[in-house]
Design an enzyme around this catalytic site. Structure first.
Site, PDB file in Angstrom:
ATOM      1  N   HIS A  63       2.170   2.922  -9.087  1.00  0.00           N
ATOM      2  CA  HIS A  63       1.997   1.472  -9.217  1.00  0.00           C
ATOM      3  C   HIS A  63       3.191   0.836  -9.935  1.00  0.00           C
ATOM      4  O   HIS A  63       3.622  -0.254  -9.588  1.00  0.00           O
ATOM      5  CB  HIS A  63       0.700   1.137  -9.949  1.00  0.00           C
ATOM      6  CG  HIS A  63      -0.519   1.578  -9.189  1.00  0.00           C
ATOM      7  ND1 HIS A  63      -0.666   1.349  -7.847  1.00  0.00           N
ATOM      8  CD2 HIS A  63      -1.633   2.251  -9.580  1.00  0.00           C
ATOM      9  CE1 HIS A  63      -1.833   1.853  -7.441  1.00  0.00           C
ATOM     10  NE2 HIS A  63      -2.430   2.415  -8.476  1.00  0.00           N
ATOM     11  N   ARG A 120      -1.014   8.440 -10.518  1.00  0.00           N
ATOM     12  CA  ARG A 120      -1.058   7.286  -9.619  1.00  0.00           C
ATOM     13  C   ARG A 120      -0.448   6.031 -10.263  1.00  0.00           C
ATOM     14  O   ARG A 120       0.200   5.231  -9.607  1.00  0.00           O
ATOM     15  CB  ARG A 120      -2.503   7.000  -9.191  1.00  0.00           C
ATOM     16  CG  ARG A 120      -3.093   8.061  -8.268  1.00  0.00           C
ATOM     17  CD  ARG A 120      -4.541   7.709  -7.913  1.00  0.00           C
ATOM     18  NE  ARG A 120      -4.610   6.433  -7.221  1.00  0.00           N
ATOM     19  CZ  ARG A 120      -4.422   6.264  -5.915  1.00  0.00           C
ATOM     20  NH1 ARG A 120      -4.178   7.300  -5.155  1.00  0.00           N
ATOM     21  NH2 ARG A 120      -4.498   5.078  -5.375  1.00  0.00           N
ATOM     22  N   ASP A 175       0.823  -1.219   0.000  1.00  0.00           N
ATOM     23  CA  ASP A 175       0.000   0.000   0.000  1.00  0.00           C
ATOM     24  C   ASP A 175       0.857   1.269   0.000  1.00  0.00           C
ATOM     25  O   ASP A 175       1.962   1.286   0.532  1.00  0.00           O
ATOM     26  CB  ASP A 175      -0.920  -0.020   1.236  1.00  0.00           C
ATOM     27  CG  ASP A 175      -2.089   0.937   1.079  1.00  0.00           C
ATOM     28  OD1 ASP A 175      -2.357   1.385  -0.043  1.00  0.00           O
ATOM     29  OD2 ASP A 175      -2.735   1.238   2.106  1.00  0.00           O
ATOM     30  N   GLY A 176       0.295   2.315  -0.584  1.00  0.00           N
ATOM     31  CA  GLY A 176       0.950   3.628  -0.558  1.00  0.00           C
ATOM     32  C   GLY A 176       1.486   4.079  -1.910  1.00  0.00           C
ATOM     33  O   GLY A 176       2.110   5.129  -2.014  1.00  0.00           O
ATOM     34  N   ARG A 233       2.140  -4.197   6.929  1.00  0.00           N
ATOM     35  CA  ARG A 233       1.382  -3.155   6.245  1.00  0.00           C
ATOM     36  C   ARG A 233       2.124  -1.830   6.354  1.00  0.00           C
ATOM     37  O   ARG A 233       2.152  -1.200   7.413  1.00  0.00           O
ATOM     38  CB  ARG A 233      -0.022  -2.966   6.796  1.00  0.00           C
ATOM     39  CG  ARG A 233      -0.720  -1.823   6.021  1.00  0.00           C
ATOM     40  CD  ARG A 233      -2.182  -1.980   5.907  1.00  0.00           C
ATOM     41  NE  ARG A 233      -2.682  -1.148   4.807  1.00  0.00           N
ATOM     42  CZ  ARG A 233      -3.902  -1.207   4.329  1.00  0.00           C
ATOM     43  NH1 ARG A 233      -4.753  -2.048   4.825  1.00  0.00           N
ATOM     44  NH2 ARG A 233      -4.280  -0.423   3.339  1.00  0.00           N
ATOM     45  N   ASN A 240     -10.947  -2.991  -4.982  1.00  0.00           N
ATOM     46  CA  ASN A 240     -10.203  -2.040  -5.816  1.00  0.00           C
ATOM     47  C   ASN A 240     -10.853  -1.791  -7.187  1.00  0.00           C
ATOM     48  O   ASN A 240     -10.479  -0.849  -7.892  1.00  0.00           O
ATOM     49  CB  ASN A 240      -8.743  -2.484  -6.001  1.00  0.00           C
ATOM     50  CG  ASN A 240      -7.882  -2.316  -4.760  1.00  0.00           C
ATOM     51  OD1 ASN A 240      -6.974  -3.109  -4.505  1.00  0.00           O
ATOM     52  ND2 ASN A 240      -8.154  -1.285  -3.969  1.00  0.00           N
ATOM     53  N   TRP A 241     -11.865  -2.599  -7.559  1.00  0.00           N
ATOM     54  CA  TRP A 241     -12.584  -2.331  -8.817  1.00  0.00           C
ATOM     55  C   TRP A 241     -13.306  -0.992  -8.756  1.00  0.00           C
ATOM     56  O   TRP A 241     -13.689  -0.437  -9.783  1.00  0.00           O
ATOM     57  CB  TRP A 241     -13.605  -3.433  -9.107  1.00  0.00           C
ATOM     58  CG  TRP A 241     -13.009  -4.772  -9.388  1.00  0.00           C
ATOM     59  CD1 TRP A 241     -13.030  -5.860  -8.560  1.00  0.00           C
ATOM     60  CD2 TRP A 241     -12.305  -5.201 -10.561  1.00  0.00           C
ATOM     61  NE1 TRP A 241     -12.384  -6.926  -9.146  1.00  0.00           N
ATOM     62  CE2 TRP A 241     -11.931  -6.551 -10.374  1.00  0.00           C
ATOM     63  CE3 TRP A 241     -11.957  -4.571 -11.763  1.00  0.00           C
ATOM     64  CZ2 TRP A 241     -11.219  -7.275 -11.338  1.00  0.00           C
ATOM     65  CZ3 TRP A 241     -11.256  -5.306 -12.723  1.00  0.00           C
ATOM     66  CH2 TRP A 241     -10.898  -6.637 -12.505  1.00  0.00           C
ATOM     67  N   ARG A 279      -0.030   7.572  -2.968  1.00  0.00           N
ATOM     68  CA  ARG A 279       0.535   8.714  -2.223  1.00  0.00           C
ATOM     69  C   ARG A 279       1.978   8.985  -2.625  1.00  0.00           C
ATOM     70  O   ARG A 279       2.421  10.113  -2.702  1.00  0.00           O
ATOM     71  CB  ARG A 279       0.410   8.472  -0.711  1.00  0.00           C
ATOM     72  CG  ARG A 279      -0.998   8.755  -0.199  1.00  0.00           C
ATOM     73  CD  ARG A 279      -1.236   8.145   1.140  1.00  0.00           C
ATOM     74  NE  ARG A 279      -1.529   6.720   1.025  1.00  0.00           N
ATOM     75  CZ  ARG A 279      -1.659   5.890   2.046  1.00  0.00           C
ATOM     76  NH1 ARG A 279      -1.498   6.369   3.282  1.00  0.00           N
ATOM     77  NH2 ARG A 279      -1.941   4.635   1.860  1.00  0.00           N
ATOM     78  N   TRP A 280       2.699   7.918  -2.892  1.00  0.00           N
ATOM     79  CA  TRP A 280       4.100   8.053  -3.333  1.00  0.00           C
ATOM     80  C   TRP A 280       4.150   8.871  -4.626  1.00  0.00           C
ATOM     81  O   TRP A 280       4.982   9.756  -4.791  1.00  0.00           O
ATOM     82  CB  TRP A 280       4.687   6.654  -3.548  1.00  0.00           C
ATOM     83  CG  TRP A 280       6.128   6.605  -3.936  1.00  0.00           C
ATOM     84  CD1 TRP A 280       7.208   6.493  -3.093  1.00  0.00           C
ATOM     85  CD2 TRP A 280       6.668   6.652  -5.277  1.00  0.00           C
ATOM     86  NE1 TRP A 280       8.378   6.460  -3.819  1.00  0.00           N
ATOM     87  CE2 TRP A 280       8.077   6.561  -5.163  1.00  0.00           C
ATOM     88  CE3 TRP A 280       6.096   6.755  -6.550  1.00  0.00           C
ATOM     89  CZ2 TRP A 280       8.919   6.570  -6.269  1.00  0.00           C
ATOM     90  CZ3 TRP A 280       6.942   6.782  -7.648  1.00  0.00           C
ATOM     91  CH2 TRP A 280       8.333   6.677  -7.503  1.00  0.00           C
TER      92      TRP A 280
HETATM   93  C1  IPE Z   1      -5.273  -2.680   0.189  1.00  0.00           C
HETATM   94  O1  IPE Z   1      -4.993  -1.362  -0.096  1.00  0.00           O
HETATM   95  C2  IPE Z   1      -5.284  -3.465  -1.084  1.00  0.00           C
HETATM   96  C3  IPE Z   1      -3.998  -3.628  -1.724  1.00  0.00           C
HETATM   97  C4  IPE Z   1      -2.849  -3.207  -1.293  1.00  0.00           C
HETATM   98  C5  IPE Z   1      -4.021  -4.336  -2.967  1.00  0.00           C
HETATM   99  P1  IPE Z   1      -6.154  -0.284  -0.287  1.00  0.00           P
HETATM  100  O2  IPE Z   1      -5.489   1.002  -0.535  1.00  0.00           O
HETATM  101  O3  IPE Z   1      -7.122  -0.743  -1.298  1.00  0.00           O
HETATM  102  O4  IPE Z   1      -6.864  -0.327   1.137  1.00  0.00           O
HETATM  103  P2  IPE Z   1      -7.794   0.731   1.848  1.00  0.00           P
HETATM  104  O5  IPE Z   1      -8.837   1.122   0.852  1.00  0.00           O
HETATM  105  O6  IPE Z   1      -6.930   1.887   2.239  1.00  0.00           O
HETATM  106  O7  IPE Z   1      -8.329   0.018   3.051  1.00  0.00           O
HETATM  107  C1  IPE Z   2      -1.710   0.085  -3.250  1.00  0.00           C
HETATM  108  O1  IPE Z   2      -1.458   1.437  -3.344  1.00  0.00           O
HETATM  109  C2  IPE Z   2      -1.931  -0.552  -4.588  1.00  0.00           C
HETATM  110  C3  IPE Z   2      -3.288  -1.051  -4.791  1.00  0.00           C
HETATM  111  C4  IPE Z   2      -4.265  -0.983  -3.947  1.00  0.00           C
HETATM  112  C5  IPE Z   2      -3.567  -1.670  -6.061  1.00  0.00           C
HETATM  113  P1  IPE Z   2      -2.639   2.498  -3.362  1.00  0.00           P
HETATM  114  O2  IPE Z   2      -2.991   2.765  -4.776  1.00  0.00           O
HETATM  115  O3  IPE Z   2      -3.733   2.075  -2.491  1.00  0.00           O
HETATM  116  O4  IPE Z   2      -1.898   3.754  -2.751  1.00  0.00           O
HETATM  117  P2  IPE Z   2      -2.530   4.850  -1.809  1.00  0.00           P
HETATM  118  O5  IPE Z   2      -3.081   4.129  -0.618  1.00  0.00           O
HETATM  119  O6  IPE Z   2      -3.585   5.541  -2.601  1.00  0.00           O
HETATM  120  O7  IPE Z   2      -1.386   5.723  -1.464  1.00  0.00           O
HETATM  121 MG    MG Z   3      -4.132   2.385  -0.517  1.00  0.00          MG
END
Ligand code: IPE
Ligand code: IPE
Ligand code: MG
Length: 243
Positions: A37, A33, A20-21, A191, A68-69, A24-25
């Site tokens: 990824h 975004r 995750d993150g 996490r 995530n969909w 934001r990175w």
């Molecule tokens: C969790 O991250 C899912 C993955 C890392 C693939 P999210 O960014 O989707 O989680 P929430 O929405 O902050 O809980």
């Molecule tokens: C995790 O990073 C990747 C997926 C959920 C696919 P995010 O895209 O959730 O990154 P943030 O949480 O928005 O920073």
């Molecule tokens: Mg996230």
């Protein structure tokens, strides 16, 4: 092979990573975004290799949740493209007889994934099945609740057609119907990104997992962070309800 690996007294058998993150990175750098990824995918490759080198036998990476969909179509498309690229690259590496010998497994709902991605997933699983150095589970279109729902349905079907009785249903049987069947539960779940939640990751499997949280954003995650986790893990006292 990395020759700077510290000596660990005890290693987890299975580590779960919530990647995750990325968003934001990217935002911090004024990037799209999808660039986050891309950077996260590079980190994934590095961390898989390092875990293999350290001697971890099972790793699970949360790549895309059933929730995530709900992201913008453009972002979902960019993610699916990255998954495909990774699998195509895995195919190339296989031809070169990759030294790390990872067995790739995809856990999650197959229904709903693009057909071409599904074909690549099936191929990668088949081709890498002979390896046993490390099992790399990629949680894609994964949700812990969806996984349990799937397991319940499969068990119900067996009961309905007389192959199983209600009294046969046990924790072990349920364990046989979840996507990580045959693998140990995650000893520790990692996490990053400053969030303190599981977000539907390994719901059944995490019953007795240790947790490791950090503010690091996934693309910035390094081998040193893995070492920190492993040093921290060997200090934990896991009691499993005992004394
Ligand atoms: C969790 O991250 C899912 C993955 C890392 C693939 P999210 O960014 O989707 O989680 P929430 O929405 O902050 O809980
Ligand atoms: C995790 O990073 C990747 C997926 C959920 C696919 P995010 O895209 O959730 O990154 P943030 O949480 O928005 O920073
Ligand atoms: Mg996230």
């Amino acid at each position: 092979m990395n020759d700077n690996i510290p000596v660990f007294e005890v290693l987890p058998q299975h580590i779960g990573f919530i990647m995750d993150g990325n968003g934001r990175w990217a935002k911090m750098r004024g990037l799209e975004r999808s660039e986050g990824h891309k950077a996260g995918a590079k980190t994934f490759r590095r961390i898989v290799e390092y875990c293999a080198d350290v001697g971890i036998k099972h790793v699970t990476f949360y790549a895309f949740s059933t929730e995530n969909w709900s992201r913008p179509e453009k972002e979902v498309k960019a993610l699916m493209k990255l998954f495909k690229e990774y699998l195509l690259e895995a195919d190339e590496r296989e031809k070169e007889n990759d030294i790390r010998q990872s067995r790739i497994r995809f856990i999650g709902e197959r229904e709903g994934l693009p057909k071409d991605l599904l074909r690549l997933i099936e191929k990668a699983e088949k081709v890498s099945n002979k390896y046993s150095k490390i099992t790399v589970n990629v949680a894609l279109n994964y949700g812990g609740r969806a996984e349990l729902t799937h397991a319940v349905k499969e068990i119900a079907k067996k009961v309905k057609n007389g192959e199983m009785s209600v009294d046969d249903i046990s924790e072990d049987v349920i364990g046989d119907y979840i996507y990580t069947a045959g693998q140990p539960d995650p000893d520790i779940i990692v996490r990053p990104s400053g969030e303190y939640r599981l977000s539907n990751f390994l719901t059944w499997q995490s019953a007795y997992s240790e947790f490791w949280f950090s503010d690091i954003l996934w693309p910035d995650f390094t081998e040193k962070d893995v070492n920190d986790i492993l040093f921290d893990y060997q200090k934990r006292n896991r009691r499993f309800g005992g004394v």
